[in-house]
Design an enzyme around this catalytic site. Structure first.
Site, PDB file in Angstrom:
ATOM      1  N   ASP A  75       0.868  -1.127   0.183  1.00 49.70           N
ATOM      2  CA  ASP A  75      -0.046   0.004   0.005  1.00 49.70           C
ATOM      3  C   ASP A  75       0.900   1.295  -0.103  1.00 49.70           C
ATOM      4  O   ASP A  75       1.897   1.224   0.400  1.00 49.70           O
ATOM      5  CB  ASP A  75      -0.874  -0.148   1.126  1.00 49.70           C
ATOM      6  CG  ASP A  75      -0.533   0.012   2.535  1.00 49.70           C
ATOM      7  OD1 ASP A  75       0.473  -0.608   2.834  1.00 49.70           O
ATOM      8  OD2 ASP A  75      -0.756   0.742   3.616  1.00 49.70           O
ATOM      9  N   GLU A 129       0.066  -1.113   5.575  1.00 45.47           N
ATOM     10  CA  GLU A 129       1.075  -0.595   6.643  1.00 45.47           C
ATOM     11  C   GLU A 129       0.949   0.659   6.867  1.00 45.47           C
ATOM     12  O   GLU A 129       1.073   1.090   8.125  1.00 45.47           O
ATOM     13  CB  GLU A 129       2.338  -0.996   5.937  1.00 45.47           C
ATOM     14  CG  GLU A 129       3.568  -0.760   6.847  1.00 45.47           C
ATOM     15  CD  GLU A 129       3.945   0.579   6.955  1.00 45.47           C
ATOM     16  OE1 GLU A 129       4.865   0.970   7.750  1.00 45.47           O
ATOM     17  OE2 GLU A 129       3.694   1.444   6.058  1.00 45.47           O
TER      18      GLU A 129
END
Length: 358
Positions: A75, A129
């Site tokens: 991400d 994350e």
């Protein structure tokens, strides 16, 4: 859509970096990139591949004496006028170039092109994350598939500008509250001003002298800072409450409890509410794969000044290091970029490490 992660792309970590950057994957929207990564890994006969949510795991089963993990998050933070990628001279610009699709590219390149590494390797490409811990792919895997995380050593491909950053700091966030008594400002003597009382909190912060701690040759600098002040009722009211939000970054020789005790010591007699806490991670340089990795890098490690997911590995008893081609100073910036030379150097270093012990 056709998977852009073609064999021609996978063999070149620079082209692979740009291709990954051009797959939009803001946190909680990683399905497309996870689909592409999963498809590539399932086509690799030397890997056993599984998926949980938008986290993809692939591992070798060569019967080596030790297993290592290469982990990177898929991400990014929200796009900020920096998508898709562009190339200017030796720089690739774009959201996630530094943090951390260039690191992900190194792991995916090796997963696809190195069928017989000297260690057994587990590759983890995980989701979320950059947002709250409850969504973090490593956190979810540790709960649902802990067997995926069994290893002797881990490398987290965080941006470090090509140096090894060992361990990480712990972090603790708290609200320090002061209390007073409301009154009309025309009759302020009838009240007690909670904002004024917060001056003592700020004084203690201004006088605070943080520790510097050296562990295994890595120097960690602690810090205790106010990050927000909230108070006030109206323009003609003496406020009865004020909150000073503070953040402590602590060296990994302190436990979370010791960090909390320290905050209570600094702000004795104040009302304290902890809002977030995460442990640090010791450098983890004693494991044999770590020593061999440092030999491959050819440079002394530095302390990681910040919190990273190496803390999650440390909590499981797995020594872990941070290493990646991106510059951490550029993470999340609108002009985020990565140097092509750092990508090539990083790929060569990891390849050298994984093949030196065949």
């Amino acid at each position: 859509m056709a998977n852009p992660l073609t064999p021609d792309v996978l063999v070149d970590p620079v082209v692979l970096t740009r291709t990954l950057v051009d797959i939009e994957s803001v946190s909680r929207d990683e399905k497309v990139i996870a689909d592409c990564v999963e498809d590539v890994l399932r086509q690799s006969p030397h890997l056993h591949t599984e998926r949980y949510g938008n986290t993809v795991m692939a591992r070798t089963g060569l019967g080596r004496g030790q297993r290592v993990i290469l982990a990177g998050h898929l991400d990014t933070v929200p796009i900020n006028g920096n998508f898709p990628s562009t190339v200017v001279d030796d720089l690739i610009y774009g959201c996630g170039t530094s943090d951390m699709k260039s690191g992900v590219a190194l792991a995916l390149h090796l997963a696809a092109t190195l069928p017989e590494p000297g260690y057994d390797v587990t590759y983890l490409f995980y989701e979320a994350e950059e947002i709250e811990s409850q969504f973090n792919g490593l956190h979810l895997v540790a709960q649902e598939h802990p067997e995926w995380l069994r290893a002797d050593f881990a490398v987290l491909l965080e941006p470090t500008y090509g140096v090894v950053e060992a361990g990480c700091q712990g972090t603790l966030a708290a609200r320090i509250r002061t209390h007073g008594r409301r009154a009309h400002t025309a009759r302020a003597w009838r009240g007690v001003n909670a904002i004024h009382a917060a001056g003592e909190v700020l004084r203690r912060l201004a006088d605070y002298r943080p520790r510097t701690v050296t562990i295994d040759g890595c120097t960690y600098r602690e810090g205790l800072n106010a990050v927000r002040i909230v108070g006030g009722v109206a323009g003609n009211v003496v406020p009865d409450e004020c909150e000073v939000e503070v953040n402590l970054r602590f060296a990994p020789d302190r436990t979370e409890k010791q960090a909390l005790d320290h905050v209570h010591e600094v702000f004795a007699d104040f009302d304290i509410e902890v809002t977030d806490s995460a442990p640090g991670a010791l450098p983890g340089l004693g494991a044999a794969p770590a020593r061999e990795f440092l030999t491959a890098v050819g440079a002394e490690p530095a302390a990681k000044l910040g919190w990273t997911d190496v803390s999650r590995f440390a909590a499981l008893g797995i020594p872990a290091l941070n290493y990646g081609p991106g510059d951490p100073a550029l993470a999340h910036a609108p002009d985020e970029h990565v140097e092509i030379g750092k990508i090539r150097d990083g790929a060569a270093t990891l390849h050298r490490w994984l093949t030196a012990y065949e």
